[in-house]
Design an enzyme around this catalytic site. Structure first.
Site, mmCIF file in Angstrom:
data_model
loop_
_atom_site.group_PDB
_atom_site.id
_atom_site.type_symbol
_atom_site.label_atom_id
_atom_site.label_comp_id
_atom_site.label_asym_id
_atom_site.label_seq_id
_atom_site.Cartn_x
_atom_site.Cartn_y
_atom_site.Cartn_z
ATOM 1 N N ARG A 271 0.831 -1.204 0.000
ATOM 2 C CA ARG A 271 0.000 0.000 0.000
ATOM 3 C C ARG A 271 0.868 1.257 0.000
ATOM 4 O O ARG A 271 1.818 1.366 0.780
ATOM 5 C CB ARG A 271 -0.902 -0.011 1.234
ATOM 6 C CG ARG A 271 -1.656 1.268 1.507
ATOM 7 C CD ARG A 271 -2.922 1.346 0.721
ATOM 8 N NE ARG A 271 -3.779 2.409 1.253
ATOM 9 C CZ ARG A 271 -4.760 2.959 0.558
ATOM 10 N NH1 ARG A 271 -4.995 2.561 -0.680
ATOM 11 N NH2 ARG A 271 -5.505 3.904 1.085
ATOM 12 N N GLN A 282 8.696 5.328 9.473
ATOM 13 C CA GLN A 282 9.270 4.810 10.707
ATOM 14 C C GLN A 282 8.216 4.566 11.787
ATOM 15 O O GLN A 282 8.306 3.591 12.545
ATOM 16 C CB GLN A 282 10.331 5.778 11.239
ATOM 17 C CG GLN A 282 11.126 5.215 12.410
ATOM 18 C CD GLN A 282 12.166 6.194 12.910
ATOM 19 O OE1 GLN A 282 11.828 7.253 13.426
ATOM 20 N NE2 GLN A 282 13.438 5.857 12.723
ATOM 21 N N GLY A 342 -5.942 0.707 8.209
ATOM 22 C CA GLY A 342 -6.839 1.849 8.100
ATOM 23 C C GLY A 342 -8.283 1.406 7.936
ATOM 24 O O GLY A 342 -8.720 0.416 8.527
ATOM 25 N N GLU A 366 -11.276 -19.346 30.009
ATOM 26 C CA GLU A 366 -10.230 -20.096 30.736
ATOM 27 C C GLU A 366 -9.616 -19.260 31.859
ATOM 28 O O GLU A 366 -8.443 -19.429 32.215
ATOM 29 C CB GLU A 366 -9.125 -20.586 29.793
ATOM 30 C CG GLU A 366 -9.583 -21.532 28.710
ATOM 31 C CD GLU A 366 -9.960 -22.908 29.218
ATOM 32 O OE1 GLU A 366 -9.904 -23.135 30.434
ATOM 33 O OE2 GLU A 366 -10.319 -23.751 28.383
ATOM 34 N N SER A 369 -8.097 -12.194 32.616
ATOM 35 C CA SER A 369 -6.782 -11.639 32.916
ATOM 36 C C SER A 369 -6.663 -11.274 34.391
ATOM 37 O O SER A 369 -5.601 -11.437 35.008
ATOM 38 C CB SER A 369 -6.534 -10.384 32.064
ATOM 39 O OG SER A 369 -6.335 -10.727 30.707
ATOM 40 N N GLU A 370 -7.768 -10.801 34.954
ATOM 41 C CA GLU A 370 -7.747 -10.408 36.357
ATOM 42 C C GLU A 370 -7.523 -11.618 37.267
ATOM 43 O O GLU A 370 -6.752 -11.559 38.244
ATOM 44 C CB GLU A 370 -9.058 -9.702 36.721
ATOM 45 C CG GLU A 370 -9.245 -8.343 36.065
ATOM 46 C CD GLU A 370 -9.488 -8.410 34.556
ATOM 47 O OE1 GLU A 370 -9.094 -7.463 33.850
ATOM 48 O OE2 GLU A 370 -10.065 -9.417 34.073
#
Length: 382
Positions: A271, A282, A342, A366, A369-370
């Site tokens: 693109r 960068q 985009g 499963e 995260s907590e």
């Protein structure tokens, strides 16, 4: 630390990669639709034939005895093709491992070959309830002894593969007077028994091809011989086996993140904006560099947990670390990849839309995260 894979692990990884490329990825959108369910189930059968439903199961029961590292490599590659197929494979392997680890010889010989060879499309892990999610010890489902049987009553929610599972591993309270978590037992329940009702598949945000249902037990009579392990000792089974399942979900998340980044990388190399490829900017290069670095760190955490498990070393905390890090960084990777595309990333024609939907649940099922952080902190402070 040097990570090397043996010949069998490399073969399993390559086989999973080829299957994902040839069978899963081209049909990932189709199997999300009702018309694609038959194809989804057909692919599960094919995975059984390849040995992928019993990766860590003894060969005498139909498995391939390849270990947890091979399991992780396989799930990662399958997830790159279809997360719904990968999670079904992961949970079914977890069910098989529960039976192998805790079941008696009769139970293992009866159920494991059916799971490994595809007589059952999948296995179901019936733990979560509406009032017992992150805290499964609060479950209300009961199993009352009646002669040589138990009478099972209660309801489980968010059960993966319930629509087509051949057997359920079910947790229920057998001693309501015991201390919290101490009076829970585990049972092997055939899915076709009278008194079992499978609810309609949930309308989910992602991983839509994988059926997720409520399972209700209404005076379901099960033989006492279906008791898995010791009576009132079932909660320990759940805690132990969930740790192994977290290696699977971490691996699945890793596969989704890598697939998203690889697609975005190729996209920005082609693109052009402002007269040159997007990949020459960068800012975008650093976005890719950060996400790939994070996923490589996730891979190392997963391999550590899987290696510990294969070597008989304590792995629960390592699995929680791998799961929380891999799932959260995979979410970051998928969202970064979408950003790199985009507006195109937001359109269903491109795979990023599906990958973003599919990855979101990995920080939830499963063990959220907590909850992983609670487990990790508890071990650190012990």
């Amino acid at each position: 630390m040097q990570i090397t894979f043996n010949e069998e692990e490399i073969m399993i990884q390559d086989t999973a990669k080829q299957f994902a490329e040839a069978e899963l990825k081209p049909n990932a959108e189709l199997v999300e639709q009702t018309s694609g369910k038959a194809l989804f189930l057909e692919n599960l059968k094919k995975l059984c034939e390849l040995g992928f439903m019993g990766i860590n199961i003894d060969s005498q029961y139909g498995g391939i005895e390849a270990g947890s590292v091979a399991f992780s490599l396989a799930i990662t590659e399958l997830a790159r093709g279809c997360a719904s197929t990968a999670v079904t494979t992961s949970v079914t392997n977890m069910v098989a491992e529960v039976i192998q680890a805790v079941g008696n010889e009769e139970q293992k010989r009866h159920y494991l070959p059916k799971i490994c060879t595809g007589e059952y499309y999948a296995g179901g892990f019936c733990l979560t309830e509406s009032s017992a999610g992150s805290d499964p010890s609060a479950m209300k489902t009961k199993a009352v002894k009646d002669g040589d049987d138990y009478i099972l009553n209660g309801s489980k929610i968010f059960i993966t593969s319930a629509d087509y599972a051949g057997v359920f591993v079910v947790w229920a309270v057998t001693d309501p007077d015991a201390a919290r978590g101490k009076g829970i037992s585990c049972f092997l329940v055939d899915s076709n028994l009278a008194g079992i009702t499978i609810g309609k598949p949930e309308e989910k945000m992602g991983q839509k091809a994988s059926s997720t249902n409520e399972v209700t037990f209404d005076n379901c009579r099960i033989p006492a011989s279906t008791l898995l392990g010791m009576e009132n000792q079932g909660f320990k089974i759940a805690v132990t086996e969930l740790a192994g399942g977290r290696i699977g979900i971490a691996s699945l998340a890793l596969g989704l993140g890598l697939e998203a980044l690889d697609y975005a990388k190729n996209y920005i190399k082609e693109r052009k904006q402002f007269g040159k490829p997007l990949a020459s900017f960068q800012g975008l290069q650093w976005m890719l560099a950060d996400r790939y670095t994070e996923l490589e760190a996730a891979r190392l955490l997963i391999m550590q947990a899987a290696t510990n498990k294969d070597n008989g070393v304590a792995f629960a905390t390592a699995a929680s670390m791998a799961k929380v890090f891999a799932s959260e960084k995979a979410n970051d990777a998928c969202y970064t990849a979408l950003q790199l595309l985009g507006g195109a990333g937001y359109i269903k024609e491109y795979p990023l839309e599906r990958l973003v939907r599919d990855v979101r649940i990995t920080t939830i099922y499963e063990g959220t995260s907590e909850i992983q952080r609670v487990i990790i902190a508890r071990d650190i402070l012990a």
